[in-house]
Design a protein around this motif. Structure first.
Motif, PDB file in Angstrom:
ATOM      1  N   VAL A   8       0.833  -1.198   0.000  1.00 35.28           N
ATOM      2  CA  VAL A   8       0.000   0.000   0.000  1.00 35.28           C
ATOM      3  C   VAL A   8       0.867   1.246   0.000  1.00 35.28           C
ATOM      4  CG1 VAL A   8      -1.614   1.365   1.349  1.00 35.28           C
ATOM      5  CG2 VAL A   8      -2.008  -1.073   1.040  1.00 35.28           C
ATOM      6  N   SER A   9       1.969   1.198   0.796  1.00 28.81           N
ATOM      7  CA  SER A   9       2.871   2.337   0.847  1.00 28.81           C
ATOM      8  C   SER A   9       3.489   2.589  -0.516  1.00 28.81           C
ATOM      9  CB  SER A   9       3.984   2.078   1.871  1.00 28.81           C
ATOM     10  OG  SER A   9       4.915   3.127   1.872  1.00 28.81           O
ATOM     11  N   THR A  10       3.874   1.522  -1.206  1.00 27.22           N
ATOM     12  CA  THR A  10       4.459   1.679  -2.529  1.00 27.22           C
ATOM     13  C   THR A  10       3.430   2.161  -3.527  1.00 27.22           C
ATOM     14  OG1 THR A  10       6.027  -0.104  -2.058  1.00 27.22           O
ATOM     15  CG2 THR A  10       5.732   0.488  -4.362  1.00 27.22           C
ATOM     16  N   LEU A  11       2.208   1.656  -3.431  1.00 25.65           N
ATOM     17  CA  LEU A  11       1.154   2.069  -4.348  1.00 25.65           C
ATOM     18  C   LEU A  11       0.816   3.542  -4.189  1.00 25.65           C
ATOM     19  CD1 LEU A  11      -1.270  -0.964  -4.261  1.00 25.65           C
ATOM     20  CD2 LEU A  11      -0.013  -0.128  -6.229  1.00 25.65           C
ATOM     21  N   PHE A  77       1.987  10.197  -1.464  1.00 30.61           N
ATOM     22  CA  PHE A  77       3.443  10.201  -1.626  1.00 30.61           C
ATOM     23  C   PHE A  77       4.024  11.572  -1.311  1.00 30.61           C
ATOM     24  CE2 PHE A  77       7.096  10.610  -4.724  1.00 30.61           C
ATOM     25  CZ  PHE A  77       7.996   9.873  -3.962  1.00 30.61           C
ATOM     26  N   ALA A  78       3.385  12.623  -1.810  1.00 33.66           N
ATOM     27  CA  ALA A  78       3.844  13.990  -1.564  1.00 33.66           C
ATOM     28  C   ALA A  78       2.691  14.948  -1.755  1.00 33.66           C
ATOM     29  CB  ALA A  78       4.987  14.351  -2.507  1.00 33.66           C
ATOM     30  N   LYS A  79       2.664  16.005  -0.962  1.00 38.27           N
ATOM     31  CA  LYS A  79       1.620  17.021  -1.085  1.00 38.27           C
ATOM     32  C   LYS A  79       1.899  17.963  -2.239  1.00 38.27           C
ATOM     33  CE  LYS A  79       0.659  17.118   3.901  1.00 38.27           C
ATOM     34  NZ  LYS A  79       0.623  17.980   5.113  1.00 38.27           N
ATOM     35  N   SER A  80       3.173  18.145  -2.570  1.00 35.47           N
ATOM     36  CA  SER A  80       3.548  19.062  -3.634  1.00 35.47           C
ATOM     37  C   SER A  80       4.892  18.625  -4.211  1.00 35.47           C
ATOM     38  CB  SER A  80       3.660  20.489  -3.099  1.00 35.47           C
ATOM     39  OG  SER A  80       4.798  20.615  -2.267  1.00 35.47           O
ATOM     40  N   PRO A  81       5.262  19.114  -5.393  1.00 30.99           N
ATOM     41  CA  PRO A  81       6.565  18.768  -5.963  1.00 30.99           C
ATOM     42  C   PRO A  81       7.735  19.127  -5.053  1.00 30.99           C
ATOM     43  CG  PRO A  81       5.158  19.734  -7.638  1.00 30.99           C
ATOM     44  CD  PRO A  81       4.435  19.917  -6.320  1.00 30.99           C
ATOM     45  N   GLU A  82       7.561  20.160  -4.244  1.00 30.37           N
ATOM     46  CA  GLU A  82       8.644  20.582  -3.354  1.00 30.37           C
ATOM     47  C   GLU A  82       8.992  19.503  -2.327  1.00 30.37           C
ATOM     48  OE1 GLU A  82       6.045  22.501  -4.210  1.00 30.37           O
ATOM     49  OE2 GLU A  82       7.210  23.823  -5.523  1.00 30.37           O
ATOM     50  N   THR A 152      15.457   7.341  -8.998  1.00 30.04           N
ATOM     51  CA  THR A 152      14.812   7.094  -7.705  1.00 30.04           C
ATOM     52  C   THR A 152      14.221   8.400  -7.183  1.00 30.04           C
ATOM     53  OG1 THR A 152      16.307   5.284  -7.129  1.00 30.04           O
ATOM     54  CG2 THR A 152      15.137   6.342  -5.313  1.00 30.04           C
ATOM     55  N   ALA A 153      12.971   8.338  -6.726  1.00 31.22           N
ATOM     56  CA  ALA A 153      12.290   9.503  -6.161  1.00 31.22           C
ATOM     57  C   ALA A 153      11.954   9.215  -4.695  1.00 31.22           C
ATOM     58  CB  ALA A 153      11.029   9.816  -6.946  1.00 31.22           C
ATOM     59  N   LYS A 154      12.111  10.220  -3.839  1.00 28.87           N
ATOM     60  CA  LYS A 154      11.841  10.063  -2.417  1.00 28.87           C
ATOM     61  C   LYS A 154      10.942  11.174  -1.908  1.00 28.87           C
ATOM     62  CE  LYS A 154      16.229   7.752  -1.367  1.00 28.87           C
ATOM     63  NZ  LYS A 154      17.464   7.780  -0.527  1.00 28.87           N
ATOM     64  N   ALA A 155      10.024  10.818  -1.056  1.00 30.65           N
ATOM     65  CA  ALA A 155       9.163  11.773  -0.340  1.00 30.65           C
ATOM     66  C   ALA A 155       8.644  11.011   0.873  1.00 30.65           C
ATOM     67  CB  ALA A 155       8.046  12.285  -1.225  1.00 30.65           C
ATOM     68  N   SER A 158      10.039   5.789  -0.739  1.00 29.51           N
ATOM     69  CA  SER A 158      10.986   5.832  -1.844  1.00 29.51           C
ATOM     70  C   SER A 158      10.543   4.864  -2.925  1.00 29.51           C
ATOM     71  CB  SER A 158      12.389   5.450  -1.349  1.00 29.51           C
ATOM     72  OG  SER A 158      13.305   5.395  -2.419  1.00 29.51           O
ATOM     73  N   VAL A 159      10.695   5.249  -4.176  1.00 27.26           N
ATOM     74  CA  VAL A 159      10.358   4.364  -5.286  1.00 27.26           C
ATOM     75  C   VAL A 159      11.449   4.455  -6.337  1.00 27.26           C
ATOM     76  CG1 VAL A 159       8.975   6.113  -6.462  1.00 27.26           C
ATOM     77  CG2 VAL A 159       8.609   3.720  -6.991  1.00 27.26           C
ATOM     78  N   THR A 160      11.852   3.292  -6.850  1.00 25.93           N
ATOM     79  CA  THR A 160      12.875   3.221  -7.875  1.00 25.93           C
ATOM     80  C   THR A 160      12.247   2.851  -9.209  1.00 25.93           C
ATOM     81  OG1 THR A 160      14.609   2.593  -6.314  1.00 25.93           O
ATOM     82  CG2 THR A 160      14.976   2.048  -8.625  1.00 25.93           C
ATOM     83  N   TYR A 161      12.574   3.596 -10.224  1.00 27.20           N
ATOM     84  CA  TYR A 161      12.129   3.325 -11.586  1.00 27.20           C
ATOM     85  C   TYR A 161      13.306   2.707 -12.337  1.00 27.20           C
ATOM     86  CZ  TYR A 161       8.395   6.667 -10.442  1.00 27.20           C
ATOM     87  OH  TYR A 161       7.349   7.332  -9.848  1.00 27.20           O
ATOM     88  N   ASP A 162      13.128   1.507 -12.869  1.00 28.80           N
ATOM     89  CA  ASP A 162      14.198   0.856 -13.627  1.00 28.80           C
ATOM     90  C   ASP A 162      14.385   1.486 -14.996  1.00 28.80           C
ATOM     91  OD1 ASP A 162      15.051  -0.910 -11.750  1.00 28.80           O
ATOM     92  OD2 ASP A 162      13.939  -2.630 -12.510  1.00 28.80           O
TER      93      ASP A 162
END
Length: 238
Positions: A8-11, A77-82, A152-155, A158-162
């Motif tokens: 769920v966290s990853t989704l 995941f994040a409230k805003s791009p910042e 990889t994006a973090k907020a 964390s999620v990694t895109y191959d």
């Protein structure tokens, strides 16, 4: 329970002018004088609410507000791009787009989603000041072109895109269209999401589809963008 919570966290990483009439001049001051025919200027929020599809536009399907729209940040995941950090700056725009965040420098944004069984299609509408939509679209296109090797994006997690790969849009529309797919590993299984962006004037629509149960069920996910939903939203952009 631990596996489900992690999934769920990853989704959550995959889960947002009316023209004035001519005015007469006041002869005493030389300033424009209000008239009864001057139209009230629509706010960015009002414009986007009017442009977002509803159930009536996609018969047999539903259109729902996201957790962020409802003010529930538990699975956001994040409230805003910042709030997002990316290991490769050039990949920031694809990271925003795939996490229902606005790209570029918007005046306002709105995200709803359409559920279809285990699959969910997110629609993020964004409005911009004159000239800013073109720049936002160009930034996203450059990010897709530059991030083939992933990032990889973090907020809030964390999620990694191959990988990130351009593909043919489900339905071209507006002034510009682009589409791409991104692959993500999760416990040894590859999951694929598909995204498309359409710009019409100073408004952009970004679509992202994801299989919401694939991670929980330990199987590859590869949800395609539904043409019915994409075409219905494209039509409302004009």
């Amino acid at each position: 329970m631990k596996r489900a919570a992690l999934a769920v966290s990853t989704l959550s990483l995959l889960s947002l002018t009316a023209c004035g009439g001519s005015a007469d001049s006041d002869t005493a001051t030389g300033e424009p004088r209000p008239t009864a025919t001057r139209a009230k200027q629509a706010t960015p929020a009002e414009r986007l609410a009017k442009l977002m599809i509803t159930k009536a536009d996609v018969p047999g399907l539903d259109v729902k507000a996201t957790s962020r729209d409802k003010g529930d940040d538990k699975y956001v995941f994040a409230k805003s791009p910042e709030d997002v950090t990316v290991d490769k700056p050039a990949c920031a725009q694809p990271a925003y787009a795939t996490n229902q965040l606005p790209v570029g420098e918007p005046q306002g944004d709105l995200t709803h989603y359409v559920p279809q069984g285990n699959e969910f299609t997110y629609i993020t509408l964004t409005t911009y000041a004159p000239g800013k939509a073109e720049a936002a679209f160009a930034g996203l296109a450059k990010g897709v072109e530059s991030c083939g090797d992933g990032f990889t994006a973090k907020a809030n997690g964390s999620v990694t895109y191959d990988s990130v790969t351009a593909e043919e849009p489900v339905a071209k529309a507006g002034d510009e269209s682009l589409a791409f797919r991104a692959t993500m590993p999760f416990q040894g299984i590859t999951h694929t999401l598909h995204a498309q962006a359409v710009r019409k004037g100073d408004v952009m629509a970004v679509y992202v589809s994801v299989d919401g149960m694939a991670m929980v069920q330990d199987r590859p996910g590869d949800a395609k963008l539904p043409a019915t939903v994409v075409k219905a939203q494209n039509a409302k952009l004009g």
